[in-house]
Scaffold this active site. Sequence first.
Site, PDB file in Angstrom:
ATOM      1  N   ASN A 220       0.854  -1.186   0.000  1.00  0.00           N
ATOM      2  CA  ASN A 220       0.000   0.000   0.000  1.00  0.00           C
ATOM      3  C   ASN A 220       0.893   1.239   0.000  1.00  0.00           C
ATOM      4  OD1 ASN A 220      -1.822   2.024   0.461  1.00  0.00           O
ATOM      5  ND2 ASN A 220      -2.623   1.200   2.377  1.00  0.00           N
ATOM      6  N   PHE A 221       0.873   1.980  -1.093  1.00  0.00           N
ATOM      7  CA  PHE A 221       1.747   3.153  -1.206  1.00  0.00           C
ATOM      8  C   PHE A 221       1.298   4.295  -0.293  1.00  0.00           C
ATOM      9  CE2 PHE A 221       3.986   2.720  -5.623  1.00  0.00           C
ATOM     10  CZ  PHE A 221       4.496   1.497  -5.231  1.00  0.00           C
ATOM     11  N   LYS A 222       0.075   4.255   0.213  1.00  0.00           N
ATOM     12  CA  LYS A 222      -0.466   5.319   1.070  1.00  0.00           C
ATOM     13  C   LYS A 222      -0.139   6.677   0.450  1.00  0.00           C
ATOM     14  CE  LYS A 222      -0.783   2.490   5.164  1.00  0.00           C
ATOM     15  NZ  LYS A 222      -0.806   2.408   6.606  1.00  0.00           N
TER      16      LYS A 222
ATOM     17  N   HIS B 270     -10.116   0.789   4.216  1.00  0.00           N
ATOM     18  CA  HIS B 270      -8.838   0.794   4.941  1.00  0.00           C
ATOM     19  C   HIS B 270      -9.016   1.526   6.268  1.00  0.00           C
ATOM     20  CE1 HIS B 270      -4.695   1.633   6.066  1.00  0.00           C
ATOM     21  NE2 HIS B 270      -4.395   0.563   5.349  1.00  0.00           N
TER      22      HIS B 270
ATOM     23  N   GLU C 292      -6.136  -5.937   9.903  1.00  0.00           N
ATOM     24  CA  GLU C 292      -5.031  -5.067  10.319  1.00  0.00           C
ATOM     25  C   GLU C 292      -5.391  -4.387  11.647  1.00  0.00           C
ATOM     26  OE1 GLU C 292      -2.809  -3.412   6.495  1.00  0.00           O
ATOM     27  OE2 GLU C 292      -4.534  -2.201   7.015  1.00  0.00           O
TER      28      GLU C 292
ATOM     29  N   ILE D 270      -0.478  -0.524  13.037  1.00  0.00           N
ATOM     30  CA  ILE D 270      -0.156   0.029  11.714  1.00  0.00           C
ATOM     31  C   ILE D 270       0.947   1.078  11.849  1.00  0.00           C
ATOM     32  CG2 ILE D 270      -1.052   1.456   9.820  1.00  0.00           C
ATOM     33  CD1 ILE D 270      -3.695  -0.019  10.063  1.00  0.00           C
TER      34      ILE D 270
ATOM     35  N   GLY E 100       2.652  -3.520  10.639  1.00  0.00           N
ATOM     36  CA  GLY E 100       3.991  -3.747  11.190  1.00  0.00           C
ATOM     37  C   GLY E 100       4.823  -4.823  10.510  1.00  0.00           C
TER      38      GLY E 100
ATOM     39  N   ALA F 227       3.047  -1.546   4.240  1.00  0.00           N
ATOM     40  CA  ALA F 227       3.429  -0.236   3.697  1.00  0.00           C
ATOM     41  C   ALA F 227       4.799   0.186   4.213  1.00  0.00           C
ATOM     42  CB  ALA F 227       2.370   0.803   4.053  1.00  0.00           C
ATOM     43  N   SER F 228       4.842   0.738   5.448  1.00  0.00           N
ATOM     44  CA  SER F 228       6.051   1.428   5.913  1.00  0.00           C
ATOM     45  C   SER F 228       7.312   0.569   5.935  1.00  0.00           C
ATOM     46  CB  SER F 228       5.808   2.013   7.312  1.00  0.00           C
ATOM     47  OG  SER F 228       5.369   1.024   8.214  1.00  0.00           O
TER      48      SER F 228
HETATM   49  O1  G3P Z   1      -2.373  -1.074   4.331  1.00  0.00           O
HETATM   50  C1  G3P Z   1      -1.255  -1.523   5.008  1.00  0.00           C
HETATM   51  C2  G3P Z   1      -1.066  -0.868   6.285  1.00  0.00           C
HETATM   52  O2  G3P Z   1      -2.124  -0.255   6.890  1.00  0.00           O
HETATM   53  C3  G3P Z   1      -0.066  -1.449   7.184  1.00  0.00           C
HETATM   54  O3  G3P Z   1       0.838  -0.434   7.345  1.00  0.00           O
HETATM   55  O4  G3P Z   1       3.011   0.565   7.647  1.00  0.00           O
HETATM   56  O5  G3P Z   1       2.167  -1.087   9.309  1.00  0.00           O
HETATM   57  O6  G3P Z   1       2.860  -1.856   7.051  1.00  0.00           O
HETATM   58  P1  G3P Z   1       2.289  -0.741   7.880  1.00  0.00           P
END
Ligand code: G3P
Length: 221
Positions: free
Chosen positions: A8-10, A92, A140, A145, A180, A201-202
Amino acid sequence: MGNVIILNFKTYEESTGDKGLKLAKICEEVAEETGAEIIVAAQLSDIYRISQVVKIPVYAQHIDNIKYGSSTGHVLAEAAKAAGATGSLINHSELRLKLADIEANVEKLLGLSMTSVVCTNNVNTTKAAAALKPDYVAIEPPELIGSGISVSKAQPDIISGSVEAAKKVNPQIRVLCGAGISTGEDVRKAVELGACGVLLASGVIKAKDPRAVLMDLVEGV
Ligand code: G3P
């Protein structure tokens, strides 16, 4: 169908505009080199530019429950498809929707032959989302997150519980998990718990070397 990694590029700077295109190309290279299925969920404004260049699937991050016509500033699923998206995230954690809109969006994507991924936050909402018959549900826990603390290590029960509950109402459903996730080990654990892949994402986007992280991630899928 194999397991998937959805990135997810957010709205991170590192995944916006030309930087997003560069990151999508890295995802494509890793997918080609390893045979892993990697999907990118790009910002609406970047879907066209990315889908014109890479062959891996590009999803939208959100669609609105609207039809062609008099709506301003909304995301029309037909427009996302015309731009090159082949699927979309729905509901989301960072853009929650009403139940009726989630259901309508799943149906809309089905009608457009696009893949639907409904995001959820706990076992009960995962079960409810599975009953709407999307292609995927993605559990999630919001508090993890962007935390760097992996759901598969911190809350394994939420993954196995979601898989069990979702399959009861819809045996075809494919369950993803996210929050995470940043290593192949996190992915492996998620798959062991019954997930068909991850949404993240991150861990990749904020990494110094996204390619190296992706190469590690695909080891677990
Ligand atoms: O959509 C994926 C997301 O909400 C998870 O984010 O940064 O914890 O991988 P992250």
